[in-house]
Structures are given as C-alpha cells and as structure tokens.
Motif scaffolding. Structure first.
Motif, short mmCIF file in Angstrom:
data_model
loop_
_atom_site.label_atom_id
_atom_site.label_comp_id
_atom_site.label_asym_id
_atom_site.label_seq_id
_atom_site.Cartn_x
_atom_site.Cartn_y
_atom_site.Cartn_z
N PHE A 88 0.81 -1.23 0.00
CA PHE A 88 0.00 0.00 0.00
C PHE A 88 0.84 1.27 0.00
CE2 PHE A 88 0.60 -0.37 4.59
CZ PHE A 88 0.54 0.93 5.06
N SER A 89 2.10 1.18 0.48
CA SER A 89 2.95 2.37 0.52
C SER A 89 3.33 2.86 -0.88
CB SER A 89 4.22 2.07 1.32
OG SER A 89 4.98 1.05 0.68
N LEU A 90 3.15 2.02 -1.89
CA LEU A 90 3.50 2.39 -3.27
C LEU A 90 2.38 3.15 -3.97
CD1 LEU A 90 5.06 -1.00 -4.47
CD2 LEU A 90 6.28 1.01 -3.61
N LEU A 91 1.19 3.18 -3.37
CA LEU A 91 0.02 3.67 -4.09
C LEU A 91 -0.17 5.18 -3.99
CD1 LEU A 91 -2.61 0.92 -3.22
CD2 LEU A 91 -1.17 1.11 -5.25
N THR A 92 -0.58 5.75 -5.12
CA THR A 92 -1.04 7.13 -5.17
C THR A 92 -2.36 7.14 -5.95
OG1 THR A 92 0.05 7.61 -7.28
CG2 THR A 92 1.34 7.98 -5.27
N GLU A 93 -3.10 8.20 -5.84
CA GLU A 93 -4.33 8.30 -6.63
C GLU A 93 -4.03 8.15 -8.12
OE1 GLU A 93 -7.54 11.08 -5.55
OE2 GLU A 93 -6.13 11.86 -4.06
N GLU A 94 -2.89 8.72 -8.53
CA GLU A 94 -2.54 8.72 -9.95
C GLU A 94 -2.21 7.31 -10.45
OE1 GLU A 94 -2.49 12.55 -8.29
OE2 GLU A 94 -1.24 10.85 -7.67
N ASN A 95 -1.37 6.57 -9.70
CA ASN A 95 -1.00 5.26 -10.25
C ASN A 95 -2.13 4.25 -10.11
OD1 ASN A 95 -0.64 4.28 -7.57
ND2 ASN A 95 1.59 4.50 -7.65
#
Length: 228
Positions: A180-187
């Motif tokens: 989850f630490s890799l996630l952004t709204e964009e990706n």
C-alpha cells in the motif's frame, strides 16, 4: 465509490495463527469477500499452506518445507494443537464462500496449483473467477501463464507499480498486488485505466485503510477484516 473487496491476510491473522483452518474460519465469520494464503510444495508433492520456506517460525518443529514429507509436516503443531493445513483442506473449509487468493510462495508451485484449480473447476463446479493466483516470483507467474492462461493472475510487488504493470501485461494478469505504501491516486487510476484491478496489502491501521479507500481501490488485504 465502488465496493472495496475485504480480503483476509493469511485468513484473519490478527485474530488466529496465520494460514491455519481456525484463521480462515475466523475470516469467514467476519464476512470477508476473499482470503489470501501462501503455498509451498512439500517433499511428497502436496501443496502446504504456510508462509515461510521453513516450519521453524510458525510450528514446534524445524526444517525446510520442501524437504519434509506430508506426514512429517502433519505431525507438527502450531500453538500446541493446530495442524499445518494442505491447500485442499483449506478449499474444503472455504468452499465457494469467497474469493481465494493463492500466493505461489515456494518454487515449482505453479504446476500443482494449476492442476488443483482445474480439478475443482471440473469436479466441483468452481469457476476461474473463484481464484486469483499471485506471486512475487516472475518464473512462477510465467509458468502458470504458460500452463493455463485461463487462471487469473495477480502480480505482487513491494518495490514498483511500474514493474508490476510490466509483468501484468506480459502474463495477461487480471490484477497487481502492490504494497500500500506504493500507491497514489494517480497510479491507481492509471492501473485501472489499463484494465487491471488493484488488490493492495497489508493494511491494518484504520487511518491507512480509510486513505487508501479514497483511491477507489479494488481490494484490501488485511490482518483485521473487521476494519475494512
């Protein structure tokens, strides 16, 4: 906002010993949409539901899973009284009550997992949609894709959403499973626009769960299913 699937990590790891029948039953009792589990192949060829490559951390025994027979593994105990389950035992418990996420943790797991999924589809009226098979290991994902491209694949990643997407494209996966630490709204949006679902792991804190939910995520893998 669409429904976020609630997927119990190794069952309901926050409540019962991980990857055990009591843990999977607890997850079902908490009305999960799916369970996640890990598999290795033991010396006699059976699929064993256990996370580590050895039995040392989770049982009263020691040794490498791939070098122990089924009977040797079945003689071990978790928390003094719980057996290490086989994948078939977990499938018999869970039935078709929820999605089953099988992580190929050990080597040479793709072929026997494919055969078992086929058996349940042919003999017990399961569908491919009832399973998703995930792995960090490129060779296992590739092998599963080559053996049976109908099996739904998920690409695990702790390092890069971009790399996960590259593998997902190469193996016609249905989803990526990034930390989850890799996630952004964009990706998240980019991934879904490319036709992939995102099942993220392992989110346990309520604040993190609520934040990730706002990204319109497809599923959350958690030790505490009641928090989703």
């Amino acid at each position: 906002m669409k429904k976020t699937l609630n997927i119990g990590h190794r069952g309901a790891k926050g409540h019962e010993p991980e990857n055990t029948l009591p843990s999977f039953q607890k997850a079902l009792d908490l009305n999960v949409d799916g369970i996640e589990l890990d598999v290795h192949v033991c010396k006699t060829g059976e699929l064993i539901v256990i996370h580590d490559f050895t039995v040392d951390r989770t049982t009263n025994g020691s040794g490498t899973v791939s070098e122990l027979t089924l009977s040797e593994i079945k003689a071990l105990r978790i928390n003094g009284h719980i057996e290490v389950p086989t994948l078939e035992e977990v499938l018999e418990l869970v039935g078709k009550k929820c999605l089953i996420n099988i992580e190929l943790k050990g080597r040479h797991t793709a072929k026997p997992v494919s055969h078992l999924i086929e058996k349940y589809i042919l003999e017990k009226e399961y569908k491919y949609e009832d399973f998703i098979v995930s792995s960090f290991q490129r060779e296992e994902l590739e092998m599963m894709y080559l053996i049976n491209p109908k099996v739904h694949l998920g690409v695990l990643s702790q390092a890069s959403v971009t790399q996960a997407l590259e593998w997902a494209t190469a193996f016609s996966a249905k989803a990526i499973h990034p930390h989850f630490s890799l996630l952004t709204e964009e990706n998240v949006q980019k991934t879904q626009e490319q036709g992939f679902k995102i099942y993220t792991w392992t989110i346990n804190e309520t604040e993190d769960i609520e934040r990730i939910k706002t990204y319109n995520i497809d599923g959350i893998i958690t030790d505490f299913p009641e928090r989703i």
